[in-house]
Design an enzyme around this catalytic site. Structure first.
Site, PDB file in Angstrom:
ATOM      1  N   CYS A 126       0.846  -1.192   0.000  1.00 25.13           N
ATOM      2  CA  CYS A 126       0.000   0.000   0.000  1.00 25.13           C
ATOM      3  C   CYS A 126       0.886   1.248   0.000  1.00 25.13           C
ATOM      4  CB  CYS A 126      -0.919   0.012   1.218  1.00 25.13           C
ATOM      5  SG  CYS A 126      -2.042  -1.398   1.286  1.00 25.13           S
ATOM      6  N   CYS A 353      23.453 -24.914 -22.655  1.00 31.36           N
ATOM      7  CA  CYS A 353      22.230 -24.239 -22.233  1.00 31.36           C
ATOM      8  C   CYS A 353      21.075 -25.067 -22.773  1.00 31.36           C
ATOM      9  CB  CYS A 353      22.181 -22.815 -22.791  1.00 31.36           C
ATOM     10  SG  CYS A 353      20.570 -22.014 -22.623  1.00 31.36           S
ATOM     11  N   ILE A 383      17.012 -14.678 -27.893  1.00 26.48           N
ATOM     12  CA  ILE A 383      18.441 -14.367 -27.918  1.00 26.48           C
ATOM     13  C   ILE A 383      19.269 -15.514 -27.351  1.00 26.48           C
ATOM     14  CG2 ILE A 383      18.368 -13.193 -25.679  1.00 26.48           C
ATOM     15  CD1 ILE A 383      20.514 -12.070 -28.672  1.00 26.48           C
ATOM     16  N   HIS A 503      10.483 -14.376 -14.096  1.00 20.23           N
ATOM     17  CA  HIS A 503      11.035 -14.283 -15.441  1.00 20.23           C
ATOM     18  C   HIS A 503       9.990 -14.800 -16.416  1.00 20.23           C
ATOM     19  CE1 HIS A 503      13.801 -14.732 -18.824  1.00 20.23           C
ATOM     20  NE2 HIS A 503      14.642 -13.972 -18.156  1.00 20.23           N
ATOM     21  N   THR A 528      15.526 -10.380 -16.638  1.00 22.91           N
ATOM     22  CA  THR A 528      16.294 -10.165 -15.415  1.00 22.91           C
ATOM     23  C   THR A 528      16.442  -8.679 -15.118  1.00 22.91           C
ATOM     24  OG1 THR A 528      18.263 -10.442 -16.805  1.00 22.91           O
ATOM     25  CG2 THR A 528      17.597 -12.320 -15.468  1.00 22.91           C
TER      26      THR A 528
END
Length: 721
Positions: A126, A353, A383, A503, A528
């Site tokens: 608030c 990755c 990307i 994310h 991020t």
């Protein structure tokens, strides 16, 4: 049968009888709170009339409502009251009149005693100070008391207590934010509005109600997630996982001195991702103060920063990230004319990755082939993929790169700029699903609300694009995959009133939860950098208010973000006088699964337990004590690939430069010498989607070259010219 409420004709609304919830003084746990005889309480009297069966305004199914025989409330009291309150505000078309009415409601709310105006009763989020106290009475009903230092906020609290005080727990939990949508009261303002008090107080009421219900049902209370509390006096770690994170926030001075010395001596620039290991980030953050060519950011900005470092005279760039990041840095430096600047990774092994791997597999190739035979098509590629993937994709389908912060605007602009376009997003399946869900939510907005997101769209255009938006179904980030059902359930019960960050790569459950928080200015969904900017904005607003406040943020992304967050918060504390900084504390909560996969060998030592993610087997670093380890059910959100960028590797690479004896060949980010199917350079073709994105970021429009490629595929039967 449902009921509707009506204000009795001819009854003056300025002097109605006291609401029943304020008459039951015998249940008041605060004996100092007395209702003064004859005090005007501006609530309308209620008279409920049967509604036709086809009237859909009933917000609570009558079959779901149950009252005990001793209840002073009628069976449809809450929906009846809510309809009455909505009618009351609807009858006042001018905002100033609604605010005046709200101020009248404020006068009916008894003040809380000082003993109840404590931090544990504060309602988070608030713009003013609001306190809420709750109790489950002997009849199994929820009792609420509230107060605020703002008369408008007191008015909101007064209305909510009038609605829900004395209700059964199930009835309190049945109330939804949308039920309050028509009670649009407040003054136009920028930033977080007092109107959010409606929602934040309701969420706090429901959180406390859930806690009482859990006790009644004999459920074992959840253990809180580990967290770091940052204030003007320092940092406090709660839980062993948080202690492990905090350990490296104040690195060894000799290590920092060694790193700075070798970076300066050999003119080395350093770019690192936000998800870096806390030990490494702690050293880098401290070293930044002595060497300007150290930058910690998301993957896109890493390459931009490397170019600036090369322009400033750096002869080498060290990249702390996964392999596609070093590839991008190498390619962008070459594009900028700095081919002589060396680029080095931090491992002699492949730093993978899961997303990049998903985009390089045969399933993704099949996905793109489907796109190539459906012209006009645009491939929007994340990307976080390799340069080689971008190159091969671009030869199949016109391609533009995106980030988690610009993907929504990229897709919307593409649909606005190219008629009848098909957009194919990949490879992150969660992000694709979340984008589609976001557009589905937009299709329910007004044209004015949609135009604020993108000026060339309205409800009709959003609805028409939905069938033409496609996303890859089999690609996930192994870190954000952890934010699943278990984590979300615990957040709903324990942290629903906190600021939620997520994310865009998280699963749908976490995305929906954070989007709900975002609608009441209590959350953020994005990249991020978006998360970091949101936390900084909320902390700055709290410091500017100059009142005592505790801000709690749930970190819905990789835990390596904590170093940058703590550094930013401490910088904000240092920008104000000590008296203001001393009023605010910031708690960063790490969602950690209760099901640790930490194991112990026969001799009691910890060992690495592999995690299977599709066809990939990953070594996961064991968690710390107290069951706060990593878990595929919602663990510590720590990327094992990023952790391959160790401090010893960084120092070893830096000390070995320049690599005159070629001892660092395996660490060097090489240029792509391979060719595409059409005989072009992979590096050249792979950079083009990135350059398209840079054009879009600068102009807010797709480049003419890309639009030409899209339109030409239609006339060429799907083949790119």
């Amino acid at each position: 049968m449902g009921y509707a409420a009506s204000i009795v004709p001819g009854t003056p609304v300025s002097s109605p009888p006291l609401p029943p919830s304020l008459l039951r003084s015998n249940l008041n746990p605060n004996p100092n709170l007395n209702i003064l005889p004859g005090r005007r309480v501006p609530f309308p009297p209620l008279r409920c009339f049967p509604k036709p069966a086809n009237d859909r305004r009933s917000l609570f199914p009558s079959t779901a409502i149950s009252f005990s025989s001793s209840s002073p409330l009628s069976a449809d009291a809450i929906p009846c009251k809510l309809d009455s309150l909505v009618s009351e505000f609807r009858s006042l078309p001018h905002p100033v009149d609604r605010v005046k009415r709200l101020l009248e409601f404020s006068g009916s709310l008894p003040p809380l005693p000082d003993a109840s105006r404590v931090d544990s009763n504060r309602v988070m989020g608030c713009t003013t100070q609001v306190w809420l106290e709750a109790k489950l009475d002997e009849d199994g009903r929820m009792r609420f008391w509230a107060d605020s230092d703002s008369e408008i906020s007191r008015g909101y609290c007064s209305c909510l207590i009038w609605l829900l005080d004395g209700a059964m727990p199930s009835e309190v939990l049945m109330m939804k934010m949308d039920d309050l949508a028509e009670l649009s009261v407040g003054l136009p303002s920028s930033g977080r509005s007092r109107v959010n008090t409606w929602h934040n107080v309701l969420i706090s009421m429901q959180k406390r109600t859930k806690a009482f219900l859990a006790r009644l049902e004999g459920k074992v209370p959840y253990e809180p997630f580990p967290s770091l509390i940052v204030n003007a006096d320092g940092i406090q770690a709660k839980g062993s996982y948080a202690e492990a994170q905090a350990r490296y926030l104040f690195p060894d001075d000799s290590t920092v001195k060694e790193l700075v010395g070798v970076l300066k001596e050999k003119k080395i620039g350093l770019v690192a991702h936000f998800y870096m290991d806390p030990e490494v980030q702690g050293v880098l953050t401290a070293a930044q103060k002595q060497w300007p060519h150290i930058h910690i950011s998301d993957s896109l900005v890493m390459a931009d920063s490397a170019v600036k470092m090369a322009e400033a005279g750096c002869q080498f760039i060290t990249v702390l990230g996964v392999d596609f990041m070093s590839e991008n840095v190498r390619a962008i430096l070459d594009q900028a004319g700095f081919s002589e600047v060396g680029v080095y990774r931090m491992s002699n092994e492949r730093i993978g990755c899961s997303l990049a791997d998903a985009a390089s597999g045969p399933d993704y190739l099949s996905y793109l082939k489907g796109a190539s035979i459906s012209p006009p098509s645009l491939h929007v590629i994340y990307i976080n993929t390799s340069l080689e993937t971008k190159a091969h994709a671009h030869e199949l389908v016109p391609t533009i790169t995106c980030t988690s912060s610009n993907v929504v605007q990229t897709v919307l602009q593409a649909f606005a700029q190219v008629p009848d376009l098909n957009v194919w997003y990949g490879p992150d399946s969660y992000m694709g699903a979340n984008i589609k869900e976001l557009f589905q939510q937009m299709s329910l907005m007004t044209d004015e609300e949609i135009s604020q997101i993108h000026p060339k769209h309205d409800r009709s255009s959003i609805r028409s694009l939905l069938p033409r938006l496609h996303y890859f179904q089999d690609g996930t980030c192994i870190v954000h995959h952890l934010f699943g059902r278990e984590i979300v359930g615990k957040i709903k019960d324990m942290y629903c009133d906190a600021f939620l960050t997520a994310h865009l790569e998280v699963p749908g459950e976490m995305f929906s939860l954070a989007m709900e928080a975002k609608r009441r200015e209590m959350g953020v969904v994005g990249s991020t950098q978006n998360i970091l900017d949101f936390i900084k904005r909320i902390v700055k607003e709290a410091l500017d208010r100059n009142i005592k406040d505790h801000l709690q943020f749930v970190l819905g992304t990789e835990s390596g973000m904590i170093t940058s967050i703590v550094a930013a918060v401490r910088t904000l504390f240092g920008s104000v006088d000590s008296s203001s900084a001393g009023l605010v504390s910031v708690e960063i909560v790490f969602p950690v699964s209760s099901e640790s996969i930490t194991g112990n060998s026969a001799n009691g030592s910890q060992y690495v337990v592999p995690v299977q993610d599709g066809d990939v087997t990953l070594p996961v670093v064991p968690g710390v004590a107290s069951g706060e380890g990593c878990s595929i059910h919602g663990g510590c959100a720590s990327c094992p690939y990023m952790k391959m960028n160790s401090l010893p590797s960084l120092l070893r690479v830096c000390h070995s430069l320049p690599d005159e004896n070629n001892t660092l060949l395996a660490y060097r980010a090489e240029r792509f010498k391979s060719k595409t199917a059409r005989g072009k350079s992979v590096a050249e073709v792979g950079c083009e989607p990135i350059l398209h994105m840079r054009h879009f970021q600068a102009s807010k429009e797709l480049p003419e070259k890309l639009v030409h490629q899209i339109l030409q595929t239609r006339s060429n039967g799907g083949s790119i010219p």
